[in-house]
Design an enzyme around this catalytic site. Structure first.
Site, PDB file in Angstrom:
ATOM      1  N   ASP A   1      -6.065   5.068  11.410  1.00  0.00           N
ATOM      2  CA  ASP A   1      -6.478   5.963  10.309  1.00  0.00           C
ATOM      3  C   ASP A   1      -7.989   6.139  10.139  1.00  0.00           C
ATOM      4  OD1 ASP A   1      -3.757   5.812  10.031  1.00  0.00           O
ATOM      5  OD2 ASP A   1      -3.761   5.001   8.005  1.00  0.00           O
TER       6      ASP A   1
ATOM      7  N   GLU B   1      -2.759   8.785   8.772  1.00  0.00           N
ATOM      8  CA  GLU B   1      -1.873   8.811   7.605  1.00  0.00           C
ATOM      9  C   GLU B   1      -1.932  10.212   7.004  1.00  0.00           C
ATOM     10  OE1 GLU B   1      -2.678   5.896   4.546  1.00  0.00           O
ATOM     11  OE2 GLU B   1      -1.253   6.814   3.157  1.00  0.00           O
TER      12      GLU B   1
ATOM     13  N   LYS C   1       1.691   9.360  10.665  1.00  0.00           N
ATOM     14  CA  LYS C   1       2.552   8.464   9.887  1.00  0.00           C
ATOM     15  C   LYS C   1       2.498   8.823   8.404  1.00  0.00           C
ATOM     16  CE  LYS C   1      -0.971   4.765   9.630  1.00  0.00           C
ATOM     17  NZ  LYS C   1      -1.090   4.605   8.198  1.00  0.00           N
TER      18      LYS C   1
ATOM     19  N   LYS D   1       1.985   3.537   5.108  1.00  0.00           N
ATOM     20  CA  LYS D   1       0.829   2.694   5.414  1.00  0.00           C
ATOM     21  C   LYS D   1       1.004   2.048   6.791  1.00  0.00           C
ATOM     22  CE  LYS D   1      -0.831   3.667   1.371  1.00  0.00           C
ATOM     23  NZ  LYS D   1      -1.735   4.849   1.306  1.00  0.00           N
TER      24      LYS D   1
ATOM     25  N   VAL E   1      -8.981   1.344   9.528  1.00  0.00           N
ATOM     26  CA  VAL E   1      -9.094   1.161   8.082  1.00  0.00           C
ATOM     27  C   VAL E   1      -7.759   1.429   7.383  1.00  0.00           C
ATOM     28  CG1 VAL E   1     -11.527   1.725   8.059  1.00  0.00           C
ATOM     29  CG2 VAL E   1      -9.875   3.568   7.744  1.00  0.00           C
ATOM     30  N   THR E   2      -7.581   0.818   6.210  1.00  0.00           N
ATOM     31  CA  THR E   2      -8.392  -0.252   5.678  1.00  0.00           C
ATOM     32  C   THR E   2      -7.739  -1.581   6.035  1.00  0.00           C
ATOM     33  OG1 THR E   2      -7.262  -0.264   3.506  1.00  0.00           O
ATOM     34  CG2 THR E   2      -9.196   1.125   3.712  1.00  0.00           C
TER      35      THR E   2
ATOM     36  N   CYS F   1      -3.573  -0.326   5.549  1.00  0.00           N
ATOM     37  CA  CYS F   1      -2.833   0.172   6.725  1.00  0.00           C
ATOM     38  C   CYS F   1      -2.947  -0.723   7.947  1.00  0.00           C
ATOM     39  CB  CYS F   1      -3.273   1.596   7.031  1.00  0.00           C
ATOM     40  SG  CYS F   1      -2.697   2.743   5.758  1.00  0.00           S
TER      41      CYS F   1
ATOM     42  N   GLN G   1      -2.217 -20.408   8.830  1.00  0.00           N
ATOM     43  CA  GLN G   1      -0.890 -20.969   9.119  1.00  0.00           C
ATOM     44  C   GLN G   1      -0.545 -20.841  10.608  1.00  0.00           C
ATOM     45  OE1 GLN G   1       2.168 -20.256   5.966  1.00  0.00           O
ATOM     46  NE2 GLN G   1       0.789 -18.603   5.330  1.00  0.00           N
TER      47      GLN G   1
HETATM   48  N1  TIU Z   1      -5.146   3.937   5.921  1.00  0.00           N
HETATM   49  C1  TIU Z   1      -5.081   3.264   4.770  1.00  0.00           C
HETATM   50  O1  TIU Z   1      -5.462   2.100   4.694  1.00  0.00           O
HETATM   51  N2  TIU Z   1      -4.599   3.946   3.658  1.00  0.00           N
HETATM   52  C2  TIU Z   1      -4.978   3.662   2.372  1.00  0.00           C
HETATM   53  O2  TIU Z   1      -4.520   4.301   1.438  1.00  0.00           O
HETATM   54  N3  TIU Z   1      -5.903   2.674   2.206  1.00  0.00           N
HETATM   55  C3  TIU Z   1      -6.536   2.318   1.047  1.00  0.00           C
HETATM   56  O3  TIU Z   1      -7.231   1.295   1.070  1.00  0.00           O
HETATM   57  N4  TIU Z   1      -6.407   3.071  -0.021  1.00  0.00           N
END
Ligand code: TIU
Length: 228
Positions: free
Chosen positions: A24, A72, A129, A132, A157-158, A162, A202
């Site tokens: 993303d 996304e 997609k 997430k 990210v992030t 995701c 872990q």
């Molecule tokens: N790609 C992704 O992480 N989608 C999000 O909505 N991330 C946020 O941190 N909002």
């Protein structure tokens, strides 16, 4: 076969069974006026991931490693966007609302595109997609099976949203997931740090954590490398 230095321990990887998965890296998350900004975030915080992703991408391309980009986003009629996801935040800034980069988080709009610094090239796979995680309601599982991939080098990210969701999905499906720490970023630096710690804690409960320098060194030398 290479040995990649990682936390909680080094991992041996057959590069022909490995893919680089870039999650993303879209204008909607990294540029002002997109989905990330609509949620009240400082989008400049994600820019630290760009250069490490570029480095990884160049190394993967040089080796001919499978590269997968994800995006996304939703269909223009929002038929793949559950109300529980859409009906949040200010009505004028929701998914599907018109912003400076087109409709927010909608496929085909300028904001949905991958940032120019990491633009896909011919032969690379793009997975669209609605969720997430990159496996949910996508063809990713079939692509990986067809390409006989066992290991996922994951960046983007992030970190805690995701990237994490995709790594959890991949881990449950039997993939070795290695998160590349500096090639990921979050709007919340503390979440980034803790999300990485959660992956490798872990005994590596969801996967491994490495960094771009270690990956690039391993890919270019195909010898064991150590992380700084
Ligand atoms: N790609 C992704 O992480 N989608 C999000 O909505 N991330 C946020 O941190 N909002």
């Amino acid at each position: 076969m290479i040995s990649l230095s990682a936390h909680p321990e080094a991992i041996d990887l057959d590069l022909s069974r490995s893919a680089l998965v870039i999650i993303d890296m879209q204008r909607d998350f990294l540029e002002p006026g997109g989905f990330g900004a609509s949620l009240g975030n400082d989008v400049s915080l994600l820019r630290s991931a760009i250069a490490p992703c570029q480095t990884l991408l160049a190394a993967a391309r040089a080796l001919g490693m499978l590269v997968i980009h994800t995006r996304e986003g939703h269909l223009p009629d929002l038929s793949d966007a559950p109300p529980a996801k859409v009906m949040r935040g200010k009505p004028e800034l929701r998914i599907g609302s018109l912003g400076p980069m087109g409709r927010i988080l909608i496929r085909g709009e300028p904001g949905h595109g991958i940032i120019p610094e990491l633009a896909p090239i011919k032969g690379e796979i793009i997975i669209d997609k609605p969720g997430k995680g990159a496996f949910y309601r996508t063809e990713l599982g079939d692509v990986l099976k067809e390409q006989r991939i066992e290991n996922l080098l994951v960046c983007g990210v992030t970190t805690e949203v995701c990237v994490h969701t995709t790594v959890r999905e991949g881990n449950d499906r039997g993939y070795r997931c290695i998160v590349i720490s500096d090639a990921c970023a979050s709007y919340f630096p503390e979440f980034h740090r803790v999300a990485l710690a959660m992956v490798s804690a872990q005994g590596g409960i969801f996967g491994w954590v490495s960094d771009s320098a270690a990956v690039v060194a391993a890919l270019s030398s195909e010898h064991s490398v150590s992380m700084s």
